[in-house]
Design an enzyme around this catalytic site. Structure first.
Site, mmCIF file in Angstrom:
data_model
loop_
_atom_site.group_PDB
_atom_site.id
_atom_site.type_symbol
_atom_site.label_atom_id
_atom_site.label_comp_id
_atom_site.label_asym_id
_atom_site.label_seq_id
_atom_site.Cartn_x
_atom_site.Cartn_y
_atom_site.Cartn_z
ATOM 1 N N SER A 147 -18.833 130.150 -9.258
ATOM 2 C CA SER A 147 -19.307 129.163 -8.286
ATOM 3 C C SER A 147 -18.729 127.776 -8.481
ATOM 4 C CB SER A 147 -20.843 129.085 -8.326
ATOM 5 O OG SER A 147 -21.416 130.298 -7.894
ATOM 6 N N HIS A 210 -25.824 122.121 -11.833
ATOM 7 C CA HIS A 210 -25.302 123.485 -11.882
ATOM 8 C C HIS A 210 -23.918 123.578 -11.251
ATOM 9 C CE1 HIS A 210 -25.869 128.028 -11.244
ATOM 10 N NE2 HIS A 210 -25.959 127.813 -12.545
ATOM 11 N N THR A 212 -22.516 124.840 -8.515
ATOM 12 C CA THR A 212 -22.185 124.487 -7.130
ATOM 13 C C THR A 212 -22.278 122.985 -6.865
ATOM 14 O OG1 THR A 212 -22.750 126.677 -6.275
ATOM 15 C CG2 THR A 212 -22.772 124.856 -4.703
ATOM 16 N N PHE A 329 -37.578 118.715 -9.542
ATOM 17 C CA PHE A 329 -38.837 119.445 -9.397
ATOM 18 C C PHE A 329 -39.049 120.551 -10.424
ATOM 19 C CE2 PHE A 329 -37.421 118.014 -5.123
ATOM 20 C CZ PHE A 329 -38.429 117.079 -4.895
#
Length: 573
Positions: A147, A210, A212, A329
């Site tokens: 990714s 991350h 992406t 979150f």
């Protein structure tokens, strides 16, 4: 006959309303009264399929009757043809661009999600977009991508090597020194948009550091370098991805950042059953509290800002009275949509984050660029949880619908919306299940040993998906999935090859687009073409001085710009 068709149409609407009242699932159910308009065309059968988006078990009792009703396939095709003939090319300039990335959402996942959410005759939100193409996902060095490399291609317009991000193909895996060379560092459409005066943002259900989202704002020779504890001594001169997000440009100028990844940003964490440590990633140990660093930076710049930690914070946010939003979150990735706490103290949905992000960014008269990632599709596939993957893809479709609804309600028709994926997965869709069957159920019986198999399986998987044993005679036996609940969110689909997880696929992915210059997606394209279409549609980056059309007189200068941006790597149309 006409009376029968009208009765069928009424029955379709009635059954849909019954299912709506009876089914309690998170997916929205739509019952279109326009079903009656199609009664005379024998399309009631299709409308019944496409209008009932949930309640497959409740529907099973009606299937034997429904499948005997004739359908006017020619009429349906003519209706689609008429709609296609009305499509007009939008050659305007995009004020706004929203790119949706379904991580791991290959064609099989899209098809299975469509059936899961809307049955065979239905459509996901982005499948009504008028322009569709395919993207080739290979990286500079691998046939099957990861990714980080695919995100680099889509966001920067240049292919990179496996596991690297925000750098060109001269940077090999783990080569910190090479990643520091200015000529190897790529600009993304976030850089281009900010330079053009637009606001930018990204929303993800994974960690904000991350693979992406990382290439939007950082440069790294290994995607695992999310925080300093995940970096080897040989990389001591490189800055981790989290620090690049908060301390460097363009990260510190991104107006909206939402997702998980608190453990990459802060040293001090509160851990619990509802928000555990993500053991697949590093944990910050250097004493830094980067969310506090972010707040201090915004205060020193005199900006209005908000740090959010749960759904309540998000829903209470006054989008008209804030410039910068950082919503973190979860310690790791966000919870799967089916299991998240929906109270104000819980984690928000992708749709909720998307809606707020658009409201915050739309205040800029120059427009905005927003990337939205449905990242947990990929995580579910890696673990072999097919139903979770479909449920996450369904949630991403809902988020796309939020953007579509906003365009229609606001009149922002100068918004380009693109939906695609970074790569496929090893998900297989086979057998010969009856139409209307549960997509997560049994697809057929093996003609070798008669053992049932599910419609969805994986070619690779971990030990929980490798359901083979050997009897005393040395005969290999596969477990019978019909003896368990294969439709459970906790069921691991069977895999043929044992590995540490289900691996990515190397197939092409679809790209769907609507809005200004959406028609530029029309064929089989290289994946890094996405960044060029976005830049051209919005007249940013390498196309900021481009005229209304690209012709022979301008192509030469554009190639020179692209070569300069990409170093040794370049793109030609």
């Amino acid at each position: 006959m006409v009376q029968g068709r009208i009765v069928l149409a009424y029955a379709s609407l009635l059954i849909c309303r019954i299912v709506t009242a009876a089914v309690s699932r998170t997916n929205e159910v739509y019952c279109e009264s326009s079903v009656l308009d199609h009664a005379a065309t024998e399309a009631g059968k299709i409308l019944l399929y496409s209008n009932i988006l949930t309640g497959k078990k409740a529907l099973q009792k009606y299937l034997p009757i429904i499948n005997k009703v004739p359908t006017s396939w020619n009429t349906l095709a003519r209706q689609e043809l008429e709609a296609s003939l009305k499509v007009q090319l939008n050659t305007g300039v995009a004020r706004n661009v929203i790119l949706f990335v379904g991580d791991g959402m290959g064609p099989n996942t899209v098809t299975a999600t469509r059936i899961y959410k809307a049955q065979e005759g239905g459509k996901l939100a982005f499948e009504d977009f008028p322009h569709v193409g395919l993207l080739k996902t290979y990286t500079a060095d691998k046939q099957v991508p990861d990714s980080a490399a695919t995100a680099t291609a889509m966001f920067s317009g240049v292919k990179s090597n496996y596991y690297t991000g925000g750098v060109d193909q001269t940077v090999q895996l783990d080569d910190c020194e090479a990643s520091l060379k200015p000529e190897a560092r790529l600009k993304s459409f976030v850089d281009w948009a900010i330079l053009a005066g637009k606001d930018t943002g990204f929303v993800t259900t994974t960690r904000v550091t991350h693979a992406t989202p990382g290439p939007l704002y950082s440069h790294f020779a290994n995607r695992k370098w999310e925080c300093e504890s995940g970096m080897p001594e040989t990389a001591k001169d490189c800055k981790d991805i989290a620090r690049q997000l908060v301390e460097d440009e363009p990260g510190r100028s991104i107006k909206v950042i939402m997702g998980g990844g608190r453990q990459s940003l802060n040293t001090n964490l509160t851990l619990g059953p509802e928000d555990p440590l993500d053991t697949w990633s590093c944990r910050r140990e250097d004493g830094l509290e980067l969310t506090r660093t972010w707040q201090v930076d915004k205060a020193e710049r005199g900006a209005r800002y908000a740090l959010l930690s749960n759904t309540g914070d998000l829903t209470r946010l006054d989008a008209s009275n804030v410039d910068y939003v950082l919503g973190i979150f979860a310690n790791g990735h966000l919870k799967y949509d089916f299991e998240r706490d929906r109270s104000p103290e819980g984690m928000p949905s992708l749709s909720q984050m998307t809606s707020v992000a658009i409201k915050v960014l739309d205040k800029n008269p120059e427009g905005f660029v927003l990337m939205v990632e449905g990242g947990m599709i990929d995580q579910a596939h890696h673990r072999g949880y097919a139903r979770r993957a479909l449920d996450e893809a369904s949630a991403m479709s809902d988020a796309v619908q939020v953007a579509v609804d906003w365009v229609q309600a606001s009149g922002r028709v100068d918004t380009l919306i693109v939906t695609t994926s970074d790569h496929t997965h090893s998900l297989a869709f086979n057998g010969y299940p009856t139409r209307g069957s549960d997509i997560t159920g049994i697809g057929g019986l093996s003609k070798h040993d008669g053992v049932p198999f599910t419609t969805l399986t994986y070619s690779t998987g971990d030990i929980y998906a490798y359901n083979y044993t050997t009897d005393i005679n040395g005969t290999v036996q596969r477990a019978d999935p019909s003896k368990v609940n294969s439709s459970s969110f906790h069921y691991h689909q069977q895999a043929a090859i044992l590995s540490d997880e289900a691996h990515h696929g190397g197939g092409d992915v679809a790209v769907y687009a609507t809005g200004p210059m959406a028609h530029l997606f029309h064929s089989v394209h290289e994946q890094h073409y996405v960044a060029h279409v976005i830049a051209y549609s919005a007249r940013i980056g390498p196309y900021s001085a481009t005229a209304d059309t690209v012709g022979p007189s301008t192509l030469g200068s554009l190639v020179l710009v692209l070569v300069a941006l990409g170093g040794a790597s370049f793109w030609l149309s």
